[in-house]
Design a protein around this motif. Structure first.
Motif, PDB file in Angstrom:
ATOM      1  N   GLU A 660     -11.914   6.182  -0.953  1.00 15.68           N
ATOM      2  CA  GLU A 660     -12.301   5.169   0.247  1.00 15.68           C
ATOM      3  C   GLU A 660     -13.120   4.078  -0.293  1.00 15.68           C
ATOM      4  N   MET A 661     -13.935   4.353  -1.148  1.00 19.67           N
ATOM      5  CA  MET A 661     -14.969   3.172  -1.760  1.00 19.67           C
ATOM      6  C   MET A 661     -14.001   1.964  -2.247  1.00 19.67           C
ATOM      7  N   ILE A 662     -12.916   2.349  -3.381  1.00 22.59           N
ATOM      8  CA  ILE A 662     -12.584   1.509  -4.010  1.00 22.59           C
ATOM      9  C   ILE A 662     -11.324   0.940  -3.217  1.00 22.59           C
ATOM     10  N   HIS A 663     -10.871   1.483  -2.321  1.00 18.41           N
ATOM     11  CA  HIS A 663      -9.810   0.899  -1.352  1.00 18.41           C
ATOM     12  C   HIS A 663     -10.301   0.095  -0.209  1.00 18.41           C
ATOM     13  N   ALA A 664     -11.506  -0.096   0.085  1.00 20.22           N
ATOM     14  CA  ALA A 664     -11.795  -0.745   1.151  1.00 20.22           C
ATOM     15  C   ALA A 664     -11.616  -2.302   1.227  1.00 20.22           C
ATOM     16  N   GLY A 665     -10.829  -2.527   2.240  1.00 17.95           N
ATOM     17  CA  GLY A 665     -10.534  -4.026   2.375  1.00 17.95           C
ATOM     18  C   GLY A 665      -9.226  -4.293   1.900  1.00 17.95           C
ATOM     19  N   LEU A 666      -8.438  -3.140   1.213  1.00 20.59           N
ATOM     20  CA  LEU A 666      -7.106  -3.410   0.567  1.00 20.59           C
ATOM     21  C   LEU A 666      -6.067  -3.094   1.675  1.00 20.59           C
ATOM     22  N   GLU A 667      -5.111  -3.711   1.902  1.00 20.57           N
ATOM     23  CA  GLU A 667      -4.111  -3.540   2.646  1.00 20.57           C
ATOM     24  C   GLU A 667      -2.895  -2.204   2.219  1.00 20.57           C
ATOM     25  N   ASP A 668      -2.537  -1.784   3.125  1.00 19.13           N
ATOM     26  CA  ASP A 668      -1.513  -0.440   3.039  1.00 19.13           C
ATOM     27  C   ASP A 668      -0.227  -0.855   2.429  1.00 19.13           C
ATOM     28  N   LYS A 669      -0.028  -0.531   1.058  1.00 17.02           N
ATOM     29  CA  LYS A 669       1.328  -0.910   0.588  1.00 17.02           C
ATOM     30  C   LYS A 669       2.335   0.035   0.875  1.00 17.02           C
ATOM     31  N   GLY A 670       2.044   1.386   0.699  1.00 21.82           N
ATOM     32  CA  GLY A 670       2.774   2.723   0.868  1.00 21.82           C
ATOM     33  C   GLY A 670       3.734   2.484  -0.352  1.00 21.82           C
ATOM     34  N   PHE A 671       4.982   3.339  -0.494  1.00 17.48           N
ATOM     35  CA  PHE A 671       5.626   3.762  -1.666  1.00 17.48           C
ATOM     36  C   PHE A 671       7.099   3.589  -1.233  1.00 17.48           C
ATOM     37  N   GLU A 672       7.899   3.158  -2.395  1.00 18.36           N
ATOM     38  CA  GLU A 672       9.158   3.082  -2.114  1.00 18.36           C
ATOM     39  C   GLU A 672      10.063   4.472  -1.746  1.00 18.36           C
ATOM     40  N   GLU A 673      10.990   4.392  -0.902  1.00 24.75           N
ATOM     41  CA  GLU A 673      11.661   5.562  -0.370  1.00 24.75           C
ATOM     42  C   GLU A 673      12.770   6.033  -1.654  1.00 24.75           C
ATOM     43  N   PHE A 674      12.766   7.370  -1.693  1.00 27.71           N
ATOM     44  CA  PHE A 674      13.962   7.634  -2.692  1.00 27.71           C
ATOM     45  C   PHE A 674      15.556   7.463  -2.019  1.00 27.71           C
ATOM     46  N   PHE A 675      16.393   7.434  -3.062  1.00 26.74           N
ATOM     47  CA  PHE A 675      17.575   7.420  -2.497  1.00 26.74           C
ATOM     48  C   PHE A 675      18.490   8.742  -2.493  1.00 26.74           C
ATOM     49  N   ASP A 676      19.103   8.959  -1.471  1.00 23.09           N
ATOM     50  CA  ASP A 676      19.781  10.060  -1.213  1.00 23.09           C
ATOM     51  C   ASP A 676      21.193   9.923  -0.658  1.00 23.09           C
ATOM     52  N   PRO A 677      22.182   9.951  -1.839  1.00 23.76           N
ATOM     53  CA  PRO A 677      23.443   9.780  -1.590  1.00 23.76           C
ATOM     54  C   PRO A 677      24.472  10.686  -0.956  1.00 23.76           C
ATOM     55  N   ARG A 678      23.795  11.757  -0.188  1.00 24.31           N
ATOM     56  CA  ARG A 678      24.687  12.775   0.366  1.00 24.31           C
ATOM     57  C   ARG A 678      25.039  12.461   1.664  1.00 24.31           C
ATOM     58  N   GLU A 679      26.124  12.848   2.256  1.00 23.09           N
ATOM     59  CA  GLU A 679      26.729  12.461   3.354  1.00 23.09           C
ATOM     60  C   GLU A 679      25.608  13.250   4.555  1.00 23.09           C
ATOM     61  N   PRO A 680      25.242  12.518   5.622  1.00 20.32           N
ATOM     62  CA  PRO A 680      24.464  13.374   6.511  1.00 20.32           C
ATOM     63  C   PRO A 680      25.080  14.474   7.219  1.00 20.32           C
ATOM     64  N   GLU A 681      24.392  15.303   7.430  1.00 18.91           N
ATOM     65  CA  GLU A 681      25.090  16.747   8.015  1.00 18.91           C
ATOM     66  C   GLU A 681      24.974  16.534   9.518  1.00 18.91           C
ATOM     67  N   GLU A 682      25.862  17.189  10.326  1.00 22.58           N
ATOM     68  CA  GLU A 682      25.833  17.301  11.630  1.00 22.58           C
ATOM     69  C   GLU A 682      24.848  18.039  12.012  1.00 22.58           C
ATOM     70  N   PRO A 683      23.918  17.728  13.379  1.00 21.83           N
ATOM     71  CA  PRO A 683      22.918  18.370  13.439  1.00 21.83           C
ATOM     72  C   PRO A 683      23.148  19.555  14.354  1.00 21.83           C
ATOM     73  N   GLU A 684      22.587  20.776  13.902  1.00 25.85           N
ATOM     74  CA  GLU A 684      22.863  22.145  14.369  1.00 25.85           C
ATOM     75  C   GLU A 684      22.437  22.199  15.863  1.00 25.85           C
ATOM     76  N   GLU A 685      23.046  22.889  17.024  1.00 22.51           N
ATOM     77  CA  GLU A 685      22.600  23.018  18.249  1.00 22.51           C
ATOM     78  C   GLU A 685      21.549  24.198  18.287  1.00 22.51           C
ATOM     79  N   ASP A 686      20.592  23.471  18.894  1.00 16.56           N
ATOM     80  CA  ASP A 686      19.150  24.443  18.961  1.00 16.56           C
ATOM     81  C   ASP A 686      19.512  25.733  19.892  1.00 16.56           C
ATOM     82  N   GLU A 687      19.408  26.788  19.437  1.00 17.24           N
ATOM     83  CA  GLU A 687      19.645  28.167  20.147  1.00 17.24           C
ATOM     84  C   GLU A 687      18.655  28.281  21.279  1.00 17.24           C
ATOM     85  N   TYR A 688      17.404  27.693  21.097  1.00 17.30           N
ATOM     86  CA  TYR A 688      16.412  27.663  22.046  1.00 17.30           C
ATOM     87  C   TYR A 688      16.384  26.535  22.996  1.00 17.30           C
ATOM     88  N   ASP A 689      17.269  25.724  22.774  1.00 14.98           N
ATOM     89  CA  ASP A 689      17.334  24.320  23.647  1.00 14.98           C
ATOM     90  C   ASP A 689      17.480  24.742  25.339  1.00 14.98           C
TER      91      ASP A 689
END
Length: 814
Positions: A660-689
């Motif tokens: 916290e001390m050494i980051h005082a005044g620094l802006e948030d940079k964040g991190f680069e996201e990883f690459f996911d080449p997989r096809e998105p899956e169809e969302p399953e129906e929530d049995e409690y919906d």
């Protein structure tokens, strides 16, 4: 009869003639072979060796006697240009001329190091032949020196300890030139004032004062023989580390002096029976940053001389040979820091150094117990690396105290078992390299021969991200074995972890169960490699080293790119880039909802991992932002259980306070996201919906507590009034007998909605408690780490963090 004797003589003569001719032929063949080798050697190496000879002539011609007496202080600098320390040496104060050197000291050296000193011309051809034979027998590895006293002097003054043919040839030429320029007495004087006697003592007089507290002229034969035995192998015969071996070496020196006629039997026996008593070792006190800077500087100079650092060995003999060569080179180069007027420029930041020390001291201030030497029993260490450059900017090796003595820098000198903080380095990032993704399913379950999870909780089928954030031991163990134990530890070896040994190649290594362990410097460099998208940089603080005239000797920025206005080191890829990005993503989850969530940074995206060893003897936290990586260890020098020591207690609090001390005044940079080449899956129906709201997924931290990873944060338990309106609607789907001691047989949709009616006491007028998911008015004797799940099918959990209070909470995963 006479004819018979004549025939015998004739036959014998013919045999002798054949033998003579055979021997003559063999000599002829040998001569031709040597001549052929000589001609080949001349054309292959002759010109190069003539160049080495000419260089030796020029070198010695420009040397005066002052070269063997002079010394210049080196200076070490912080990153901001301020002086860290000036390294001074007292060599000139202890230089003694030949006439003042005791005769027994001269004779001891002649008897053990160079018996032909007064008859050779600087080198011993027979000793060189023996060394050459050993070179051939050891497949080109130089293991015998064959050096005369003059050669040893030449090596110590003009050359490195690099064991190469070139250096050996240069050594011979330099020795020959020295013999032409100086008398034998002068050479002995130079030699006795420059050789190394271990523990930082160079020269006989310095060693005499250091070990016995008086000048060499006042020492007995036994004491002189004791000292003169050390230079043959300073690391092996170090009187303070190996007093028994040093004493054995003294006896060997005395025996050789007797056998060569330097002393008689009476003097030999008297000296051998004399007891050796050393004075107490002098006290040196360095700051933590100084010890690390000098260690890094010595290693950088060793590497520049051609020394090859190793952390793998074929056998014990191989390791012993390496360690002897390492010690010989290390202490000789360390001497140069005090003699050659180096300018050492470091990346260490004095402000960050002070902040890290402050964070450690404040967080451990309640532990006041000390050992007999006045050192706090509970200790801590930390290392911080600048992620842009890869250089160490702060390093603290322990708590501040008032002791005077050599500073043990635990940050790089004291390896300790890292607990679960090792998992990202040897289990999960390698797993992602093999094609896994954070949401891939794994099974958390007890199995024969496997480990126990913290809190004794096993969640069945979960994803890898959850296994990391909840620090599931069973999953890490299985993946480590599946990936390959040797493969997992190979990543540490590539990153220069120094303390991995054969006994570490077991499944328990996946949980940090290492024989010796790791240091905060190593752990910080490992996590910095993940942050740097899989690219490793040596964790050093040396930016460059120059000689007194400003000429570069070491330049760790050479050939490297400029980053953010600062120079960055050369690097080596360790992990696949996308695997490192996935690991960073999962370590962010640890800080958001997992074991590190309590102390994540407020305004800067961060990633990290906790680590706690068995019996809570060591606590670790290693984490990073886009700016810095910091590793913190807390524990005792002599491992001891600390009741509330876990990765997310003292270590993470230190980490949080410092970051916290050494980051005082620094802006948030964040991190680069990883690459996911997989096809998105169809969302399953929530049995409690059906519009009914359910509890969020619960995550176990290292203390065995559970909280939601969503908005519904559960902080401890509470009392409930069974007369209140529970707001139950829908079909509870209850079948079977709700026998408390058996299977409640709950099925169907519980349909919970509305309020819980939390208030007051029960209708009986007594407070009640949740025990294993059921109402009871019995005394609650559950300890802090117990987890009661009731029926595993129901998923009812107890939160024991508040005394005499509890809560029922539903886990929709079943």
């Amino acid at each position: 009869m006479a004819r018979k004797k004549f025939k015998e003589r004739t036959v014998a003569g013919k045999v002798r003639c054949v033998i003579f001719r055979t021997i003559l032929a063999l000599f002829g063949l040998a001569f031709l072979a040597l001549l052929t080798v000589g001609i080949w050697f001349y054309f292959a190496y002759g010109e190069h060796f003539l160049e080495l000879r000419d260089m030796a002539k020029v070198t010695v011609a420009g040397v005066t006697a002052d070269k063997f007496k002079s010394t210049e202080s080196s200076i070490c600098y912080f990153a901001d240009g301020t002086v860290m320390q000036e390294l001074k040496n007292e060599k000139n104060s202890y230089y003694i001329e030949y006439k003042m050197i005791p005769e027994n000291a001269i004779n001891a050296m002649l008897a053990t190091e160079d018996r032909k000193f007064f008859s050779h011309s600087g080198y011993d051809i027979y000793a060189i032949a023996r060394a050459a034979l050993a070179y051939i027998q050891n497949d080109g590895e130089i293991r015998q020196g064959g050096s005369t006293i003059t050669q040893q002097l030449a090596r110590g003054i003009f050359l490195s300890n690099e064991k190469t043919v070139d250096r050996k040839v240069s050594e011979i030429f330099l020795a020959s030139e020295l013999e032409k320029k100086y008398s034998k007495e002068q050479i002995l004087e130079f030699y006795m004032n420059t050789i190394y006697f271990a523990n930082g003592y160079y020269g006989l007089q310095t060693a005499s004062v250091g070990y016995f507290g008086k000048g060499a002229g006042t020492l007995s034969l036994s004491q002189l023989a004791y000292l003169c035995g050390i230079p043959n192998s300073p690391s092996l015969y170090d009187p303070r580390k190996h007093p028994d071996k040093a004493l054995e070496r003294r006896d060997s020196v005395l025996l050789q002096m007797f056998e060569n006629g330097f002393i008689d039997s009476e003097a030999y026996e008297k000296a051998r029976n004399e007891k050796i008593e050393l004075k107490e070792a002098p006290k040196f006190s360095y700051d933590y940053e100084e010890t690390f800077a000098y260690n890094c500087a010595v290693k950088a100079l060793m590497r520049a001389e051609g020394f090859t650092f190793r952390n793998s060995f074929t056998n014990d003999e191989d390791r012993a040979f390496y360690e002897e060569a390492y010690d010989e080179s290390y202490y000789r180069v360390r001497r140069d820091l005090y003699l050659k007027g180096y300018r050492i420029y470091t990346s260490l930041n004095p402000q960050k150094q002070e902040m890290l020390q402050k964070a450690i001291d404040e967080e451990t201030s309640s532990f006041t117990e000390m050992n007999d030497e006045g050192v706090y029993k509970l200790q801590a260490a930390g290392t911080c690396i600048d992620n842009e450059t890869g250089f160490v900017v702060a390093i603290v090796g322990g708590r501040s105290d008032e002791t005077v003595g050599y500073t043990l820098n635990r940050a790089y000198q004291s390896p300790r078992q890292p607990g679960s903080s090792i998992k990202p380095l040897i289990v999960y990032t390698p797993t992602f390299e093999l094609g896994y993704y954070p949401d891939d399913p794994v099974v958390d379950e007890r199995f024969q021969g496997g480990p126990r999870n913290s809190g004794g909780v096993y969640s069945g089928e979960i994803d890898i991200r959850y296994a990391i954030s909840a620090s599931k031991n069973t999953v890490a163990w299985k993946l480590f074995c599946s990936n390959g134990i040797e493969k997992g530890l190979s990543y540490l070896k590539k990153m220069g972890f120094e303390h991995i040994v054969e006994s570490d190649y077991v499944p328990a290594a996946s949980l940090g169960g290492l024989t010796y362990g790791t240091t905060t410097v190593e752990m910080a460099s490992g996590y910095a490699t993940i942050e740097n998208e899989g690219v490793y940089r040596t964790p050093t603080c040396i930016i460059r080293i120059t000689d007194a005239k400003g000429n570069a000797v070491i330049d760790n920025t050479k050939g490297a790119v400029t980053s953010g206005g600062m120079v960055a080191q050369k690097s080596l890829r360790i992990y696949d880039r996308n695997a490192a990005l996935m690991m960073t993503d999962c370590l962010q989850t640890v800080m958001k909802t997992g074991t590190g969530r309590k102390l994540r940074l407020e305004n800067v995206t961060c990633a990290g991992k906790t680590g706690t060893t068995n019996d809570q003897k060591d606590g670790w936290f290693v984490g990073f932002t886009a700016y810095y990586t910091t590793a913190v260890w807390v524990g005792c020098d002599r491992p001891k259980k600390i009741d509330d020591l876990m990765g997310n207690t003292y270590p993470e609090r230190i980490w949080n306070s410092y970051m916290e001390m050494i980051h005082a005044g620094l802006e948030d940079k964040g991190f680069e996201e990883f690459f996911d080449p997989r096809e998105p899956e169809e969302p399953e129906e929530d049995e409690y919906d059906d519009g009914t709201e359910y509890g969020e997924r619960m995550i176990s931290d290292e203390e065995g507590f559970f909280v939601s990873d969503g908005d519904l944060l559960v902080e401890g338990g509470f009392e409930a009034d069974i007369s209140g309106d529970p707001g139950i609607s829908g079909d509870p789907g209850i079948s079977g007998e709700p026998d408390i001691s058996g299977d409640p047989g709950i099925s169907g949709d519980p349909g919970i909605s509305g309020e819980f009616g939390v208030s007051g006491e029960s209708d009986t007028g007594e407070d009640f408690f949740i025990d294993g998911g059921f109402v009871t008015n019995e005394e609650n004797d559950m300890n802090e780490t117990d987890i009661f799940t009731g029926s595993e099918d129901v998923g009812l959990w107890y939160d024991p963090r508040k005394e005499n209070e509890g809560i029922l909470w539903n886990d929709p995963r079943g």
